[in-house]
Design an enzyme around this catalytic site. Sequence first.
Site, PDB file in Angstrom:
ATOM      1  N   HIS A 126       0.882  -1.175   0.000  1.00 26.17           N
ATOM      2  CA  HIS A 126       0.000   0.000   0.000  1.00 26.17           C
ATOM      3  C   HIS A 126       0.920   1.226   0.000  1.00 26.17           C
ATOM      4  O   HIS A 126       0.894   2.047   0.912  1.00 26.17           O
ATOM      5  CB  HIS A 126      -0.951  -0.025   1.196  1.00 26.17           C
ATOM      6  CG  HIS A 126      -2.180   0.821   1.029  1.00 26.17           C
ATOM      7  ND1 HIS A 126      -3.464   0.318   1.115  1.00 26.17           N
ATOM      8  CD2 HIS A 126      -2.333   2.141   0.759  1.00 26.17           C
ATOM      9  CE1 HIS A 126      -4.351   1.298   0.929  1.00 26.17           C
ATOM     10  NE2 HIS A 126      -3.683   2.424   0.719  1.00 26.17           N
ATOM     11  N   GLU A 171      -3.922  -0.121  -5.744  1.00 29.87           N
ATOM     12  CA  GLU A 171      -4.024   1.015  -6.654  1.00 29.87           C
ATOM     13  C   GLU A 171      -2.735   1.318  -7.420  1.00 29.87           C
ATOM     14  O   GLU A 171      -2.114   2.383  -7.237  1.00 29.87           O
ATOM     15  CB  GLU A 171      -4.493   2.267  -5.894  1.00 29.87           C
ATOM     16  CG  GLU A 171      -5.824   2.057  -5.185  1.00 29.87           C
ATOM     17  CD  GLU A 171      -6.396   3.352  -4.601  1.00 29.87           C
ATOM     18  OE1 GLU A 171      -5.655   4.344  -4.517  1.00 29.87           O
ATOM     19  OE2 GLU A 171      -7.586   3.358  -4.245  1.00 29.87           O
TER      20      GLU A 171
HETATM   21  C1  FCB Z   1      -7.332   5.538  -1.704  1.00 30.55           C
HETATM   22  C2  FCB Z   1      -6.193   4.946  -0.891  1.00 30.55           C
HETATM   23  C3  FCB Z   1      -6.403   4.997   0.591  1.00 30.55           C
HETATM   24  C4  FCB Z   1      -7.070   6.287   1.028  1.00 30.55           C
HETATM   25  C5  FCB Z   1      -8.286   6.582   0.186  1.00 30.55           C
HETATM   26  C6  FCB Z   1      -9.027   7.822   0.591  1.00 30.55           C
HETATM   27  O1  FCB Z   1      -6.845   5.942  -2.937  1.00 30.55           O
HETATM   28  O2  FCB Z   1      -5.979   3.605  -1.258  1.00 30.55           O
HETATM   29  O3  FCB Z   1      -5.185   4.781   1.214  1.00 30.55           O
HETATM   30  O4  FCB Z   1      -6.171   7.309   1.010  1.00 30.55           O
HETATM   31  O5  FCB Z   1      -7.924   6.668  -1.161  1.00 30.55           O
END
Ligand code: FCB
Length: 455
Positions: A126, A171
């Site tokens: 992450h 992501e």
């Molecule tokens: C996503 C992220 C998470 C958080 C949310 C609001 O993009 O994965 O860590 O910041 O947005």
Amino acid sequence: MTDPTDLHRRFSSDFVWGVATSAFQIEGAAREDGKGESIWDRFCRVPGAIADASNGDVACDHYHRLQEDLDLIASLGVDAYRFSVSWPRVQPAGQGAWNPLGLGFYERLVDGLLARGVKPYLTLDHWDLPQALQDHGGWARRDTVHRFVDYALGVHARLGDRLAAITTHNEPWVISTAGHENGVFAPGLKSRATAAQVSHHLLLSHGLALQALRAAGCRTPLGIVLNLAPIHAATASEADRASARLDDGRLVRWYMDPLFNGRYPADVLEFLGTDAPRIEAGDMASIATPMDFLGVNYYSRHVASADGSWRAGGSGLALTDMGWEVYPSGLTELLLRLHRDWPVPPLYVKENGAAFRDELVNGQVHDRERVAYLAAHIAAVADALAQGVPMAGYMVWSLLDNFEWASGYAKHFGIVHVDYATQRRTLKDSGCWYRDFLQRQRQQRDAPAPRAAGV
Ligand code: FCB
């Protein structure tokens, strides 16, 4: 329109409900017990990088409050907790020696969840890459792919027998585009060619990690988590529609096509031209290694306009404190499209939630807007389920107010309020609502004849 009191009836008894966090956003203990530096530790030191000039040194102090936070998670009645491992905490240089104290922390976390009847959903990446790997080129360098595979194997060797799911990356679009093209997230680079290469290495490392884990006997379900959204054209003009197609190519198809069809979309390759990634023989087949689940993070739709003139708010829809439109039907639209256009495995919403300006008054936070947001988006998942999308679970972002990356501590996504001066946790009304919703779920689950999905 779903009656919120009946919402739980629209899900089958094996649907997985959870809350999510990530390591850098909550743990703190940035330099304790042998943890190495991450690219986010470094990026927070860049003047102007973080809106409130803050960092993750203490964050929610979760590292020192593990038992209290585990009790909090269990008190919500969730089935699952999604968390991430800080790579530099368990392998400080990103290769070579492992840190027993760091591994011990995640072992206590996993065992503590299991002891409380909560399924551990682990994310390997992450965003907090070890700075030592960045110093060698980070995700732009092909060797990092192999370092990631070793890291995945090491974490699995220690914890794999007790996990309910392993996600490789969270992501990859954000890591690639926000981190290497726009430069607004760590490591703060601004090169389209580098970003494209990074996205390829992230996808390749995902596929190779899946293969290596399975070869090592891993039976835990494996997948990736993508940030996806429907992209709407601001107007019906050909220019805006072309812009929406390209944005869809770069956000959605750039990841979905290689993962499920083993190729990058031709229109985006053409758009990138000489900035397109270098791909070696066999890479695309590795990326398309079958997954057990696909995770989707959804917050809002995107709107594309060729001249960049579109502004959120112009459409009259409510906005969150991030300035994002509240657009629940976009989630149904997205899930239906994923199911229609690609041979997807079971789908999870792995993050969904909203930042609002909460106020703690007399020990309470009446966050009505967040309750409405969550109820509407859970209903949107039910709508997708009713139309045949293989939905397996839903997780709220986030358990706690936390370090919201470049926005620092000013944006609050938690269903639990955190007073950063005292580290006191207070369940917001949204947390109570989710807990009560899950209790109704459980009662239905325990009832003699549970109703079927989509009812
Ligand atoms: C996503 C992220 C998470 C958080 C949310 C609001 O993009 O994965 O860590 O910041 O947005």
